[in-house]
Scaffold this motif. Structure first.
Motif, PDB file in Angstrom:
ATOM      1  N   GLU A  35      47.273  42.722  36.997  1.00  0.00           N
ATOM      2  CA  GLU A  35      45.819  42.557  36.912  1.00  0.00           C
ATOM      3  C   GLU A  35      45.293  42.637  35.481  1.00  0.00           C
ATOM      4  O   GLU A  35      44.149  42.237  35.228  1.00  0.00           O
ATOM      5  CB  GLU A  35      45.131  43.610  37.778  1.00  0.00           C
ATOM      6  N   HIS A  45      48.171  35.753  39.254  1.00  0.00           N
ATOM      7  CA  HIS A  45      46.907  36.277  39.784  1.00  0.00           C
ATOM      8  C   HIS A  45      45.737  35.862  38.896  1.00  0.00           C
ATOM      9  O   HIS A  45      44.699  35.405  39.392  1.00  0.00           O
ATOM     10  CB  HIS A  45      46.993  37.798  39.883  1.00  0.00           C
ATOM     11  N   LYS A  46      45.875  35.996  37.592  1.00  0.00           N
ATOM     12  CA  LYS A  46      44.802  35.627  36.667  1.00  0.00           C
ATOM     13  C   LYS A  46      44.579  34.115  36.643  1.00  0.00           C
ATOM     14  O   LYS A  46      43.435  33.637  36.573  1.00  0.00           O
ATOM     15  CB  LYS A  46      45.132  36.126  35.262  1.00  0.00           C
ATOM     16  N   ALA A  49      42.712  33.087  39.684  1.00  0.00           N
ATOM     17  CA  ALA A  49      41.311  33.520  39.650  1.00  0.00           C
ATOM     18  C   ALA A  49      40.444  32.448  38.999  1.00  0.00           C
ATOM     19  O   ALA A  49      39.326  32.165  39.461  1.00  0.00           O
ATOM     20  CB  ALA A  49      41.192  34.843  38.892  1.00  0.00           C
ATOM     21  N   ARG A  52      39.946  29.686  41.465  1.00  0.00           N
ATOM     22  CA  ARG A  52      38.981  30.044  42.512  1.00  0.00           C
ATOM     23  C   ARG A  52      37.552  29.808  42.037  1.00  0.00           C
ATOM     24  O   ARG A  52      36.695  29.358  42.804  1.00  0.00           O
ATOM     25  CB  ARG A  52      39.189  31.501  42.937  1.00  0.00           C
ATOM     26  N   LEU A  53      37.284  30.118  40.785  1.00  0.00           N
ATOM     27  CA  LEU A  53      35.964  29.840  40.230  1.00  0.00           C
ATOM     28  C   LEU A  53      35.698  28.338  40.198  1.00  0.00           C
ATOM     29  O   LEU A  53      34.602  27.873  40.555  1.00  0.00           O
ATOM     30  CB  LEU A  53      35.867  30.425  38.817  1.00  0.00           C
ATOM     31  N   ALA A 173      32.434  32.983  44.046  1.00  0.00           N
ATOM     32  CA  ALA A 173      33.715  33.001  43.337  1.00  0.00           C
ATOM     33  C   ALA A 173      34.134  34.424  42.995  1.00  0.00           C
ATOM     34  O   ALA A 173      35.314  34.793  43.127  1.00  0.00           O
ATOM     35  CB  ALA A 173      33.614  32.155  42.066  1.00  0.00           C
ATOM     36  N   ASN A 176      35.344  36.038  46.113  1.00  0.00           N
ATOM     37  CA  ASN A 176      36.620  35.432  46.474  1.00  0.00           C
ATOM     38  C   ASN A 176      37.747  35.986  45.621  1.00  0.00           C
ATOM     39  O   ASN A 176      38.845  36.301  46.124  1.00  0.00           O
ATOM     40  CB  ASN A 176      36.520  33.911  46.312  1.00  0.00           C
ATOM     41  N   ILE A 177      37.497  36.131  44.324  1.00  0.00           N
ATOM     42  CA  ILE A 177      38.511  36.682  43.416  1.00  0.00           C
ATOM     43  C   ILE A 177      38.812  38.138  43.759  1.00  0.00           C
ATOM     44  O   ILE A 177      39.969  38.563  43.752  1.00  0.00           O
ATOM     45  CB  ILE A 177      38.031  36.541  41.959  1.00  0.00           C
ATOM     46  N   ASN A 178      37.774  38.901  44.086  1.00  0.00           N
ATOM     47  CA  ASN A 178      37.975  40.299  44.458  1.00  0.00           C
ATOM     48  C   ASN A 178      38.764  40.401  45.755  1.00  0.00           C
ATOM     49  O   ASN A 178      39.630  41.275  45.909  1.00  0.00           O
ATOM     50  CB  ASN A 178      36.625  41.002  44.598  1.00  0.00           C
ATOM     51  N   ARG A 181      42.294  39.737  44.957  1.00  0.00           N
ATOM     52  CA  ARG A 181      42.886  40.890  44.282  1.00  0.00           C
ATOM     53  C   ARG A 181      43.362  41.929  45.309  1.00  0.00           C
ATOM     54  O   ARG A 181      44.472  42.461  45.196  1.00  0.00           O
ATOM     55  CB  ARG A 181      41.871  41.509  43.328  1.00  0.00           C
TER      56      ARG A 181
END
Length: 241
Positions: A35, A45-46, A49, A52-53, A173, A176-178, A181
């Motif tokens: 993270e 993961h990054k 993210a 997703r945005l 977004a 969604n990212i959270n 995570r």
């Protein structure tokens, strides 16, 4: 009265305590690294993210948004599936708590850890159950956050030029990212729970399984073919192809 630290060697050997400390450090350290990766080498993961945005911003220009709803339902289904799997695993571990004597017998037959008391076996199973509960809670929370994201997506109007719609898309977004995570944390916890299962075989198997899990997760997040594909630059189509 003896302190808890003084009583621990009577309950577990120092090898077990060291293996558990290694397990906890690896579990939390891997989460932090995934993270908070170095800027020069982002984790999957990054990278996801950012995608997703982009997804939520592209949704503003898409009518109807059936595909977006279907994608979100697929994400929620994945959370529900793994949460159900954790519940089944927790039930199995709880059932084993009443069979600690049989575990001790099996260990004796296999010459694994004949000195472990019934309380020691039960403590190992209880720790495993707690780790699985942690994974379950993460999957459930991710499922709920994806639901929040669905509500925000439904609140977005059809005019992409409206700044309020862009603000809602960015909020969707962020949620969604959270959610992703927490889902990824649940997945990592599940991986480490499988490593913790080897503790029933002894401290050395737990330490080896923990290191193997760390290597596997590191490869998938930082050195996998899927990561290379995500970072590959888009090439323009070849004329006439």
């Amino acid at each position: 009265m003896e302190t808890t630290l003084a009583l621990m060697p009577r309950f577990f050997g120092w090898a077990d305590i060291s293996a558990v400390v290694l397990f906890l450090v690896a579990w939390n350290g891997m989460t932090w690294l995934v993270e908070n990766p170095p800027a020069s080498r982002p984790s999957v993961h990054k990278i996801m993210a950012a995608h997703r945005l982009t997804w939520m911003q592209a949704m503003l220009h898409r009518e109807p948004r059936i595909m977006d709803a279907s994608l979100l339902n697929a994400l929620r289904s994945g959370c529900a599936f793994f949460a159900s799997g954790c519940m089944i695993a927790i039930g199995g571990v709880v059932a084993l708590l009443g069979q600690a004597d049989r575990l001790a017998t099996v260990a004796h037959d296999l010459r694994l850890d004949t000195a472990m008391s019934r309380a020691g076996w039960e403590a190992k199973l209880l720790v495993l159950a707690l780790v699985l509960v942690s994974a379950f809670m993460k999957f459930v929370w991710a499922h709920r956050l994806f639901g929040y994201c669905a509500v925000l997506m439904g609140a977005i109007g059809s005019d992409p030029a409206d700044p309020r719609n862009l603000a809602l898309a960015r909020k969707a977004a962020a949620i969604n990212i959270n959610a992703a995570r927490n889902f990824n944390r649940g997945m990592r916890t599940t991986y480490f729970s499988l490593a913790l299962l080897t503790w029933l075989l002894g401290a050395i198997p737990l330490a080896l399984a923990t290191l193997a899990t760390v290597l596997s997760l590191y490869r998938r997040e930082f050195r996998s073919a899927s990561r290379d594909a995500l970072l590959a630059e888009d090439e323009p189509p070849v004329p006439g192809s």
